[in-house]
Design a protein around this motif. Structure first.
Motif, PDB file in Angstrom:
ATOM      1  N   SER A 511      -1.656   1.359   6.761  1.00 17.22           N
ATOM      2  CA  SER A 511      -1.888   2.885   7.282  1.00 17.22           C
ATOM      3  C   SER A 511      -1.848   3.784   5.897  1.00 17.22           C
ATOM      4  O   SER A 511      -1.330   3.559   5.025  1.00 17.22           O
ATOM      5  CB  SER A 511      -1.176   3.270   8.163  1.00 17.22           C
ATOM      6  OG  SER A 511       0.347   3.532   7.952  1.00 17.22           O
ATOM      7  N   THR A 512      -2.552   4.853   6.070  1.00 19.90           N
ATOM      8  CA  THR A 512      -2.724   5.934   5.101  1.00 19.90           C
ATOM      9  C   THR A 512      -0.958   6.520   4.555  1.00 19.90           C
ATOM     10  O   THR A 512      -0.495   6.547   3.586  1.00 19.90           O
ATOM     11  CB  THR A 512      -3.613   7.052   5.311  1.00 19.90           C
ATOM     12  OG1 THR A 512      -4.714   6.635   5.564  1.00 19.90           O
ATOM     13  CG2 THR A 512      -3.441   8.072   3.992  1.00 19.90           C
ATOM     14  N   PHE A 513      -0.369   6.656   5.885  1.00 19.25           N
ATOM     15  CA  PHE A 513       1.180   6.991   5.565  1.00 19.25           C
ATOM     16  C   PHE A 513       2.087   5.989   4.791  1.00 19.25           C
ATOM     17  O   PHE A 513       2.555   6.427   3.762  1.00 19.25           O
ATOM     18  CB  PHE A 513       1.712   7.484   6.989  1.00 19.25           C
ATOM     19  CG  PHE A 513       3.337   7.859   6.902  1.00 19.25           C
ATOM     20  CD1 PHE A 513       3.574   8.985   6.576  1.00 19.25           C
ATOM     21  CD2 PHE A 513       4.119   6.957   6.778  1.00 19.25           C
ATOM     22  CE1 PHE A 513       4.861   9.199   6.539  1.00 19.25           C
ATOM     23  CE2 PHE A 513       5.472   7.110   6.792  1.00 19.25           C
ATOM     24  CZ  PHE A 513       5.878   8.485   6.539  1.00 19.25           C
ATOM     25  N   GLU A 514       1.840   4.915   5.171  1.00 20.10           N
ATOM     26  CA  GLU A 514       2.617   3.716   4.492  1.00 20.10           C
ATOM     27  C   GLU A 514       2.256   3.576   3.316  1.00 20.10           C
ATOM     28  O   GLU A 514       3.016   3.403   2.158  1.00 20.10           O
ATOM     29  CB  GLU A 514       2.511   2.261   5.430  1.00 20.10           C
ATOM     30  CG  GLU A 514       3.173   2.388   6.753  1.00 20.10           C
ATOM     31  CD  GLU A 514       4.656   2.696   6.461  1.00 20.10           C
ATOM     32  OE1 GLU A 514       5.078   2.427   5.528  1.00 20.10           O
ATOM     33  OE2 GLU A 514       5.024   3.254   7.684  1.00 20.10           O
ATOM     34  N   MET A 515       0.838   3.728   2.973  1.00 18.31           N
ATOM     35  CA  MET A 515       0.372   3.747   1.322  1.00 18.31           C
ATOM     36  C   MET A 515       0.971   4.862   0.768  1.00 18.31           C
ATOM     37  O   MET A 515       1.614   4.381  -0.471  1.00 18.31           O
ATOM     38  CB  MET A 515      -1.072   3.754   1.296  1.00 18.31           C
ATOM     39  CG  MET A 515      -1.573   3.631  -0.048  1.00 18.31           C
ATOM     40  SD  MET A 515      -3.105   4.516  -0.339  1.00 18.31           S
ATOM     41  CE  MET A 515      -2.806   6.135  -0.606  1.00 18.31           C
ATOM     42  N   LEU A 573       1.392  -4.175  -6.633  1.00 18.36           N
ATOM     43  CA  LEU A 573       2.605  -3.368  -6.287  1.00 18.36           C
ATOM     44  C   LEU A 573       2.009  -2.326  -5.037  1.00 18.36           C
ATOM     45  O   LEU A 573       2.851  -2.307  -4.195  1.00 18.36           O
ATOM     46  CB  LEU A 573       3.163  -2.393  -7.100  1.00 18.36           C
ATOM     47  CG  LEU A 573       3.441  -3.130  -8.575  1.00 18.36           C
ATOM     48  CD1 LEU A 573       3.946  -1.984  -9.598  1.00 18.36           C
ATOM     49  CD2 LEU A 573       4.699  -4.101  -8.319  1.00 18.36           C
ATOM     50  N   VAL A 574       0.939  -1.972  -5.147  1.00 16.11           N
ATOM     51  CA  VAL A 574       0.364  -0.971  -4.015  1.00 16.11           C
ATOM     52  C   VAL A 574      -1.029  -0.752  -4.056  1.00 16.11           C
ATOM     53  O   VAL A 574      -1.352  -0.801  -5.296  1.00 16.11           O
ATOM     54  CB  VAL A 574       1.271   0.328  -4.034  1.00 16.11           C
ATOM     55  CG1 VAL A 574       0.950   1.234  -5.254  1.00 16.11           C
ATOM     56  CG2 VAL A 574       0.747   1.098  -2.603  1.00 16.11           C
ATOM     57  N   GLU A 575      -1.839  -1.100  -3.041  1.00 19.53           N
ATOM     58  CA  GLU A 575      -3.329  -0.783  -3.269  1.00 19.53           C
ATOM     59  C   GLU A 575      -3.584   0.199  -2.325  1.00 19.53           C
ATOM     60  O   GLU A 575      -3.118   0.386  -1.020  1.00 19.53           O
ATOM     61  CB  GLU A 575      -4.003  -2.204  -3.008  1.00 19.53           C
ATOM     62  CG  GLU A 575      -3.544  -2.829  -1.578  1.00 19.53           C
ATOM     63  CD  GLU A 575      -3.721  -4.254  -1.472  1.00 19.53           C
ATOM     64  OE1 GLU A 575      -4.315  -4.857  -2.452  1.00 19.53           O
ATOM     65  OE2 GLU A 575      -3.783  -4.642  -0.249  1.00 19.53           O
ATOM     66  N   SER A 576      -4.926   1.042  -2.506  1.00 21.56           N
ATOM     67  CA  SER A 576      -5.319   2.016  -1.508  1.00 21.56           C
ATOM     68  C   SER A 576      -6.186   1.393  -0.701  1.00 21.56           C
ATOM     69  O   SER A 576      -6.537   2.057   0.496  1.00 21.56           O
ATOM     70  CB  SER A 576      -6.046   2.954  -2.441  1.00 21.56           C
ATOM     71  OG  SER A 576      -7.304   2.470  -2.952  1.00 21.56           O
ATOM     72  N   GLY A 577      -6.847   0.203  -0.725  1.00 22.08           N
ATOM     73  CA  GLY A 577      -7.423  -0.586   0.347  1.00 22.08           C
ATOM     74  C   GLY A 577      -7.326  -2.154   0.010  1.00 22.08           C
ATOM     75  O   GLY A 577      -6.731  -2.473  -0.932  1.00 22.08           O
ATOM     76  N   PRO A 578      -7.870  -2.952   0.997  1.00 23.48           N
ATOM     77  CA  PRO A 578      -7.488  -4.328   0.889  1.00 23.48           C
ATOM     78  C   PRO A 578      -8.167  -4.758  -0.539  1.00 23.48           C
ATOM     79  O   PRO A 578      -9.412  -4.601  -0.646  1.00 23.48           O
ATOM     80  CB  PRO A 578      -8.229  -4.882   2.124  1.00 23.48           C
ATOM     81  CG  PRO A 578      -8.381  -3.734   3.198  1.00 23.48           C
ATOM     82  CD  PRO A 578      -8.472  -2.514   2.234  1.00 23.48           C
ATOM     83  N   THR A 579      -7.473  -5.670  -1.282  1.00 27.77           N
ATOM     84  CA  THR A 579      -8.104  -6.280  -2.179  1.00 27.77           C
ATOM     85  C   THR A 579      -8.287  -7.878  -1.872  1.00 27.77           C
ATOM     86  O   THR A 579      -7.912  -8.264  -0.604  1.00 27.77           O
ATOM     87  CB  THR A 579      -7.030  -6.347  -3.319  1.00 27.77           C
ATOM     88  OG1 THR A 579      -6.032  -6.990  -3.028  1.00 27.77           O
ATOM     89  CG2 THR A 579      -6.938  -4.847  -4.124  1.00 27.77           C
ATOM     90  N   PHE A 580      -8.906  -8.710  -2.413  1.00 28.92           N
ATOM     91  CA  PHE A 580      -9.168 -10.074  -2.085  1.00 28.92           C
ATOM     92  C   PHE A 580      -8.893 -10.992  -3.075  1.00 28.92           C
ATOM     93  O   PHE A 580      -9.004 -10.642  -4.418  1.00 28.92           O
ATOM     94  CB  PHE A 580     -10.419 -10.523  -1.377  1.00 28.92           C
ATOM     95  CG  PHE A 580     -11.578  -9.795  -2.226  1.00 28.92           C
ATOM     96  CD1 PHE A 580     -12.434 -10.719  -2.800  1.00 28.92           C
ATOM     97  CD2 PHE A 580     -11.809  -8.605  -1.947  1.00 28.92           C
ATOM     98  CE1 PHE A 580     -13.347 -10.185  -3.405  1.00 28.92           C
ATOM     99  CE2 PHE A 580     -13.263  -8.090  -2.886  1.00 28.92           C
ATOM    100  CZ  PHE A 580     -14.062  -9.060  -3.353  1.00 28.92           C
ATOM    101  N   SER A 581      -8.523 -12.306  -3.013  1.00 26.84           N
ATOM    102  CA  SER A 581      -8.218 -13.260  -3.890  1.00 26.84           C
ATOM    103  C   SER A 581      -9.116 -14.524  -3.817  1.00 26.84           C
ATOM    104  O   SER A 581      -9.866 -14.886  -2.609  1.00 26.84           O
ATOM    105  CB  SER A 581      -6.816 -13.602  -3.948  1.00 26.84           C
ATOM    106  OG  SER A 581      -6.043 -12.616  -4.224  1.00 26.84           O
ATOM    107  N   ASP A 582      -9.302 -15.336  -4.706  1.00 27.45           N
ATOM    108  CA  ASP A 582      -9.935 -16.651  -4.874  1.00 27.45           C
ATOM    109  C   ASP A 582      -8.727 -17.663  -4.352  1.00 27.45           C
ATOM    110  O   ASP A 582      -7.861 -17.444  -3.751  1.00 27.45           O
ATOM    111  CB  ASP A 582     -10.367 -16.826  -6.203  1.00 27.45           C
ATOM    112  CG  ASP A 582      -9.480 -17.167  -7.176  1.00 27.45           C
ATOM    113  OD1 ASP A 582      -8.791 -18.294  -7.121  1.00 27.45           O
ATOM    114  OD2 ASP A 582      -9.208 -16.321  -8.016  1.00 27.45           O
TER     115      ASP A 582
END
Length: 601
Positions: A511-515, A573-582
């Motif tokens: 959520s935006t608050f938790e970010m 540490l923190v991201e504004s939206g979902p990242t993804f990995s291989d």
């Protein structure tokens, strides 16, 4: 944080090295005044929380919601005006600077709020409106009743008109809210604003750079200066931690009040990329702004604050460019912070953003001051909506329902990325109430509910600022979305606010608050506000990516269309939206478009 996606390891691109040799700003090693790296939250009282159920926010409402701000992790609050006022401009027309308007409570309510905030470790900054008063202020009423040339009129900018009978304004200045900046009064004792009734004898004109109910003070008058120094002491004696100064660049006008044909809009600018000095065209210019005399006022105010302990602060609302001019307001013997409107008005574009960040830090460093970052406030379209427009560099004065609408999903994604980028910068940051919930502008307000004088003075040509001032949603299932104990809200809330209510975001991963909460916690733990900035060499000239080191943390914002690969072992540490990995044994994180991450590598 990151999620594993179905990208085979063989298809993963290599990540560039993260050397950062281009130091722009060194870590602050001087005195640790709190305001140098503080995150300050703007409370717009009438729209924050309603304590008595009348549909208008108030000071008891602020007190009741302080735990939300404590949980968020901010350092201080800035309260927009709550003083006695006819409310012709939402309290920025002050009739008594030493009292609370009954709309918002009492002085006792203020004292209780201040004590509660301090008990939670939250400092309190209050607004001061020194450019003008309300036309209902005792001084202006005395001026109307006094003869021309009297000491009472000398507190304001009364002038004779031009033309054979003084029927033309003294000059051609236009109000920031639209229309002429001059209004004529009747002649002689007992004068009042001209109404056109038969038999009235018109007299002098008075200047008002805003609404006609907000006459400008004459700051060459020593009585005006003494009065406001006393106002500062009144609130300092109560224990406030500082002042935000409204229209800080406008209190002194050029001698002779010469004609000027430029624009005085508070939110100007172009979509062009920012040059090396960071200018965006948003600065006010003309003979009514940024005159040398304002600095004498702030040197005197600096001395007043220095009489009190606790590093009290002065914050300038100064729409001034280039940034080297803005920096003059925060020289060591003047103010302590100045809002960076060049940053606020820079388009969502990597190269101009790098330019304005570098120029801002350089200008502030020249005078030993922190840079003060901001993306939204009560005067501009909320940045989730600005960044969701088809042209994300546009800065409209409000948005009507019949105009092109922002893409709310895209706007929120970019807004979260922009906010995380801002909070990773060294210096102080300001948050506008509700941005931690991701609130958009209300773009479908009916005209009949609008209150902003800019809407009326432009005869509806500008939507004005009501859309960013809508009461906050606290509870998704409560009447009025929990704004107060009833379903009353002084402006209607859009349907989208229900899903964004605070209680629908607390504890919800992503959520935006938790970010925001996570970012503020990490910012404090890593001392980013007092940190350094060096561009990551690999992206220093990128048209898609902004990346810099601040201490041990790398801040990377991807504004391009393709994902950006982080190095092996990068710890997000923190991201504004979902990242993804291989799916490799040593996975690499990819940062999608319009996403910012903080990581160690």
């Amino acid at each position: 944080m990151s999620r594993i996606d179905s990208i085979p390891a063989a298809e993963v691109d290599s990540a560039p090295a993260l050397t950062a040799t281009q130091l722009v700003h060194a870590a602050h090693e001087g005195p640790g005044e709190w305001w140098r790296d503080a995150v300050i939250y703007q409370v717009y009282p009438r729209s924050f929380a309603d304590g008595n159920g009348d549909g208008i926010g108030d000071l008891p409402g602020v007190t009741a919601r302080l735990p939300h701000l404590k949980a968020l992790g901010i350092d201080a609050v800035w309260l927009s005006p709550f003083y006695r006022s006819p409310q012709k401009d939402a309290g920025y027309d002050v009739s008594d600077y030493r009292d609370v308007d009954p709309l918002f409570g009492t002085l006792a309510d203020f004292d209780e709020m201040l004590a509660a905030a301090h008990a939670m470790g939250i400092r309190v900054i209050v607004d001061v409106v020194p450019n003008h008063t309300s036309d209902q202020h005792a001084w202006f009423q005395e001026a109307l009743a006094a003869p021309e040339g009297s000491p009472e009129r000398a507190r304001y900018l009364f002038r004779e008109g031009k033309g054979e009978n003084g029927e033309l304004p003294p000059n051609n200045w236009q109000s920031i809210f639209g229309g002429p900046a001059w209004t004529r009064v009747t002649a002689g004792p007992g004068a009042h604003v001209v109404t056109g009734a038969e038999g009235e004898v018109a007299g002098q004109w008075y200047l008002h750079m805003f609404d006609s109910t907000q006459p400008d003070l004459d700051w060459t008058n020593p009585e005006v200066r003494t009065e406001f120094e006393d106002v500062l002491r009144f609130w300092l004696d109560k224990g406030v931690d500082g002042f935000r100064i409204d229209v800080a660049h406008g209190m002194v006008k050029q001698d002779g009040l010469p004609d000027w044909d430029g624009s005085v809009s508070m939110v100007e600018g172009t979509d062009a990329g920012a040059p090396e000095d960071g200018s965006t065209g948003a600065g006010n210019s003309g003979p009514m702004f940024d005159q040398e005399g304002v600095h004498d006022i702030y040197r005197a105010w600096h001395k007043v604050l220095a009489e009190y302990d606790g590093d009290r602060a002065l914050v300038a609302e100064a729409w001034v460019e280039p940034l080297s001019r803005l920096a003059r307001y925060v020289r060591p013997d003047e103010m302590h912070q100045a809002f960076n409107f060049s940053f606020l008005t820079t388009a969502w574009d990597a190269a101009p953003l790098r330019a304005v960040v570098a120029a801002s830090l350089h200008a502030s460093d020249e005078v030993g001051a922190p840079t003060t970052w901001v993306l939204s406030n009560h005067d501009v379209v909320r940045h989730p909506s600005r960044l969701g427009l088809a042209e994300p560099g546009l800065r409209p004065n409000g948005i009507f329902a019949h105009e092109p609408q922002p893409d709310e999903e895209l706007g929120l994604r970019r807004a979260r990325a922009a906010s995380l980028l801002m909070l990773g910068l060294p210096g102080s940051s300001y948050l506008y109430q509700g941005e931690e919930l991701g609130l958009p502008e209300h773009t479908s307000l009916p005209n009949e509910v609008r209150e902003d004088p800019a809407f009326f003075r432009t005869e509806g040509a500008e939507a004005g600022r009501d859309g960013c001032r809508v009461p906050l949603p606290w509870s998704a299932e409560a009447p009025g979305l929990g704004f107060g104990a009833t379903d009353k809200t002084w402006l209607p809330q859009p349907e989208s606010y229900k899903a964004l209510a605070a209680d629908a975001q607390y504890g919800v991963a992503g959520s935006t608050f938790e970010m925001y909460k996570a970012a503020l916690e990490i910012r404090k733990a890593e001392n980013l506000g007092a940190g350094s900035l060096a561009w990551v060499d690999a992206y220093a000239d990128s048209t898609d990516v902004i990346a810099f080191r601040n201490g041990d943390v790398v801040v990377l914002a991807n504004l391009g269309s393709e994902p950006v690969v982080l190095p092996h072992g990068a710890q997000v540490l923190v991201e504004s939206g979902p990242t993804f990995s291989d799916r490799s044994a040593d996975p690499q994180v990819r940062v999608p478009s319009d996403t910012t991450v903080w990581f160690r590598a």
